[in-house]
Design a protein around this motif. Structure first.
Motif, PDB file in Angstrom:
ATOM      1  N   ALA A 160      11.302  -6.521  89.345  1.00 39.23           N
ATOM      2  CA  ALA A 160      10.323  -7.434  88.752  1.00 39.23           C
ATOM      3  C   ALA A 160      10.960  -8.771  88.406  1.00 39.23           C
ATOM      4  CB  ALA A 160       9.702  -6.796  87.513  1.00 39.23           C
ATOM      5  N   ILE A 161      12.162  -8.714  87.847  1.00 42.03           N
ATOM      6  CA  ILE A 161      12.864  -9.947  87.480  1.00 42.03           C
ATOM      7  C   ILE A 161      13.220 -10.753  88.728  1.00 42.03           C
ATOM      8  CG2 ILE A 161      15.021 -10.838  86.509  1.00 42.03           C
ATOM      9  CD1 ILE A 161      14.864  -8.491  84.491  1.00 42.03           C
ATOM     10  N   LYS A 162      13.689 -10.073  89.757  1.00 44.53           N
ATOM     11  CA  LYS A 162      14.036 -10.768  91.006  1.00 44.53           C
ATOM     12  C   LYS A 162      12.821 -11.466  91.589  1.00 44.53           C
ATOM     13  CE  LYS A 162      16.120 -10.040  95.557  1.00 44.53           C
ATOM     14  NZ  LYS A 162      16.734  -9.033  96.479  1.00 44.53           N
ATOM     15  N   LEU A 163      11.681 -10.780  91.602  1.00 43.36           N
ATOM     16  CA  LEU A 163      10.458 -11.372  92.141  1.00 43.36           C
ATOM     17  C   LEU A 163       9.974 -12.531  91.270  1.00 43.36           C
ATOM     18  CD1 LEU A 163       8.608  -8.100  93.170  1.00 43.36           C
ATOM     19  CD2 LEU A 163       9.371  -9.896  94.739  1.00 43.36           C
ATOM     20  N   ALA A 164      10.063 -12.361  89.957  1.00 44.56           N
ATOM     21  CA  ALA A 164       9.639 -13.429  89.051  1.00 44.56           C
ATOM     22  C   ALA A 164      10.459 -14.694  89.282  1.00 44.56           C
ATOM     23  CB  ALA A 164       9.748 -12.969  87.607  1.00 44.56           C
ATOM     24  N   LYS A 165      11.753 -14.524  89.471  1.00 45.78           N
ATOM     25  CA  LYS A 165      12.615 -15.678  89.727  1.00 45.78           C
ATOM     26  C   LYS A 165      12.306 -16.308  91.084  1.00 45.78           C
ATOM     27  CE  LYS A 165      16.632 -14.290  86.947  1.00 45.78           C
ATOM     28  NZ  LYS A 165      18.049 -13.865  87.009  1.00 45.78           N
ATOM     29  N   THR A 166      12.087 -15.467  92.074  1.00 47.78           N
ATOM     30  CA  THR A 166      11.835 -15.961  93.434  1.00 47.78           C
ATOM     31  C   THR A 166      10.543 -16.765  93.508  1.00 47.78           C
ATOM     32  OG1 THR A 166      13.008 -14.080  94.405  1.00 47.78           O
ATOM     33  CG2 THR A 166      11.479 -15.264  95.838  1.00 47.78           C
ATOM     34  N   PHE A 167       9.516 -16.302  92.812  1.00 49.70           N
ATOM     35  CA  PHE A 167       8.194 -16.899  92.960  1.00 49.70           C
ATOM     36  C   PHE A 167       7.718 -17.648  91.715  1.00 49.70           C
ATOM     37  CE2 PHE A 167       8.239 -13.289  95.975  1.00 49.70           C
ATOM     38  CZ  PHE A 167       8.022 -14.006  97.148  1.00 49.70           C
ATOM     39  N   ASN A 168       8.655 -17.928  90.795  1.00 47.27           N
ATOM     40  CA  ASN A 168       8.324 -18.697  89.591  1.00 47.27           C
ATOM     41  C   ASN A 168       7.186 -18.055  88.799  1.00 47.27           C
ATOM     42  OD1 ASN A 168       8.547 -20.811  87.720  1.00 47.27           O
ATOM     43  ND2 ASN A 168       7.040 -22.065  88.813  1.00 47.27           N
ATOM     44  N   GLN A 169       7.345 -16.769  88.523  1.00 51.53           N
ATOM     45  CA  GLN A 169       6.372 -16.021  87.737  1.00 51.53           C
ATOM     46  C   GLN A 169       7.075 -15.440  86.507  1.00 51.53           C
ATOM     47  OE1 GLN A 169       3.122 -16.153  88.690  1.00 51.53           O
ATOM     48  NE2 GLN A 169       3.683 -17.281  90.557  1.00 51.53           N
ATOM     49  N   TYR A 170       6.467 -14.451  85.874  1.00 56.06           N
ATOM     50  CA  TYR A 170       7.038 -13.824  84.686  1.00 56.06           C
ATOM     51  C   TYR A 170       7.139 -12.315  84.899  1.00 56.06           C
ATOM     52  CZ  TYR A 170       5.777 -18.297  82.573  1.00 56.06           C
ATOM     53  OH  TYR A 170       5.657 -19.632  82.299  1.00 56.06           O
ATOM     54  N   ALA A 171       7.921 -11.658  84.043  1.00 55.96           N
ATOM     55  CA  ALA A 171       8.130 -10.222  84.188  1.00 55.96           C
ATOM     56  C   ALA A 171       8.255  -9.552  82.831  1.00 55.96           C
ATOM     57  CB  ALA A 171       9.397  -9.957  85.012  1.00 55.96           C
ATOM     58  N   THR A 172       8.055  -8.239  82.835  1.00 56.40           N
ATOM     59  CA  THR A 172       8.394  -7.400  81.693  1.00 56.40           C
ATOM     60  C   THR A 172       9.550  -6.496  82.116  1.00 56.40           C
ATOM     61  OG1 THR A 172       6.989  -5.465  82.183  1.00 56.40           O
ATOM     62  CG2 THR A 172       5.941  -7.359  81.091  1.00 56.40           C
ATOM     63  N   ALA A 173      10.212  -5.891  81.159  1.00 54.57           N
ATOM     64  CA  ALA A 173      11.296  -4.953  81.465  1.00 54.57           C
ATOM     65  C   ALA A 173      11.214  -3.781  80.497  1.00 54.57           C
ATOM     66  CB  ALA A 173      12.660  -5.640  81.354  1.00 54.57           C
ATOM     67  N   GLY A 174      11.204  -2.576  81.056  1.00 56.92           N
ATOM     68  CA  GLY A 174      11.103  -1.397  80.204  1.00 56.92           C
ATOM     69  C   GLY A 174      11.030  -0.132  81.028  1.00 56.92           C
ATOM     70  N   ILE A 175      10.836   0.976  80.347  1.00 58.21           N
ATOM     71  CA  ILE A 175      10.786   2.293  80.981  1.00 58.21           C
ATOM     72  C   ILE A 175       9.490   2.989  80.586  1.00 58.21           C
ATOM     73  CG2 ILE A 175      11.894   4.557  81.135  1.00 58.21           C
ATOM     74  CD1 ILE A 175      14.575   3.111  80.757  1.00 58.21           C
ATOM     75  N   HIS A 176       8.663   3.236  81.577  1.00 57.73           N
ATOM     76  CA  HIS A 176       7.341   3.848  81.419  1.00 57.73           C
ATOM     77  C   HIS A 176       7.478   5.239  80.791  1.00 57.73           C
ATOM     78  CE1 HIS A 176       3.437   5.511  82.680  1.00 57.73           C
ATOM     79  NE2 HIS A 176       3.064   4.274  83.001  1.00 57.73           N
ATOM     80  N   PRO A 177       6.486   5.665  80.007  1.00 63.26           N
ATOM     81  CA  PRO A 177       6.581   7.012  79.417  1.00 63.26           C
ATOM     82  C   PRO A 177       6.719   8.128  80.446  1.00 63.26           C
ATOM     83  CG  PRO A 177       4.407   6.025  79.039  1.00 63.26           C
ATOM     84  CD  PRO A 177       5.309   4.939  79.494  1.00 63.26           C
TER      85      PRO A 177
END
Length: 264
Positions: A51-68
């Motif tokens: 998600a972070i890689k894509l956000a950086k590539t396409f100038n977007q935003y991301a979250t980071a975490g672990i789904h239940p």
């Protein structure tokens, strides 16, 4: 020609394999439809990296975490890397985390332990929380209530619960994310009344793409895949339910989203 109405999609699983090698076109289509930004959901360690890689590539935003669902995989080393991701400028929330007692792919005990780790991370960083909840409204609200005063903010992403659940969350002053689930005549029509209870300054919209293609969409794509370009359809549907102009709903939910995630 770009749509003059601005929307922001707060939940897109852009690293999902259904979108493999098509992300640029998907974002371009979304932009043309009036979706100015998307927030790419991190659901486990690898997907948060993606998600972070894509956000950086396409100038977007991301979250980071672990789904239940993956809480049983939340080792100390994995979570340490999640914590380090919070320093990335594009990461705007802690999550996707929460409780899911519907499928229990991880035990309730593992889920609650993982959720508490994420809560502590949100408290220490000041980042808002991006939360998942299924059939666990009472337990979720109880844990949030213990820590709410120390959290900057939280959103119940893809809310599908009961009126009782909704009122608990509203009492905790958290935001509510609504998806195309509301367009589903089989299971989402109870939200038609509930959405009117959500304070206008606590409502945000999302597709949860590639999941939850709105059943009211016509014609439907042959691949049956949801995309952020369909967020305006969800917005138009909700605006009719609320009996307000679609431009007003777009402006308010976009304002709410920028405030919640502290977007540039």
């Amino acid at each position: 020609m770009q749509n003059p109405i601005e929307w922001i999609d707060i939940g897109v699983n852009l690293s999902n394999k259904q979108f493999k090698d098509q992300q640029a076109a998907i974002i371009e289509d979304a932009t043309t439809s009036g979706v100015s930004k998307i927030i790419i959901t991190g659901t486990d360690l690898q997907e948060s990296r993606n998600a972070i890689k894509l956000a950086k590539t396409f100038n977007q935003y991301a979250t980071a975490g672990i789904h239940p669902h993956d809480a049983k995989e939340n080792s100390d080393s994995a979570f340490q890397e999640i914590a380090e991701m919070m320093s990335e400028r594009c990461v705007v929330a802690v999550g996707e985390t929460g409780l899911d007692f519907n499928r229990n792919f991880s035990t309730p005990e593992d889920q609650q332990a993982s959720f508490l780790k994420h809560i502590e991370l949100a408290k220490s960083t000041g980042k808002p929380m991006f939360l998942h909840e299924r059939d666990a409204g009472e337990a979720m609200a109880a844990l949030l209530a213990e820590h709410r005063s120390e959290l900057s903010n939280a959103v119940i992403h893809c809310f599908t619960g009961s009126e009782e659940d909704l009122r608990r969350y509203i009492d905790l002053d958290v935001y509510i994310g609504i998806t195309g689930w509301i367009c589903d005549e089989r299971r989402g029509f109870h939200l038609h009344d509930l959405i009117k209870l959500i304070p206008e300054d606590r409502l945000m919209l999302e597709t949860d793409a590639p999941y939850l293609l709105p059943r009211t969409l016509s014609p439907k794509p042959k691949n049956r895949r949801n995309e952020p370009k369909y967020l305006p359809h969800i917005g138009e549907y909700i605006a009719k339910l609320l009996e307000i102009p679609v431009e007003e709903l777009a402006a308010k939910t976009t304002e709410n989203t920028k405030r919640f995630f502290n977007l540039d």
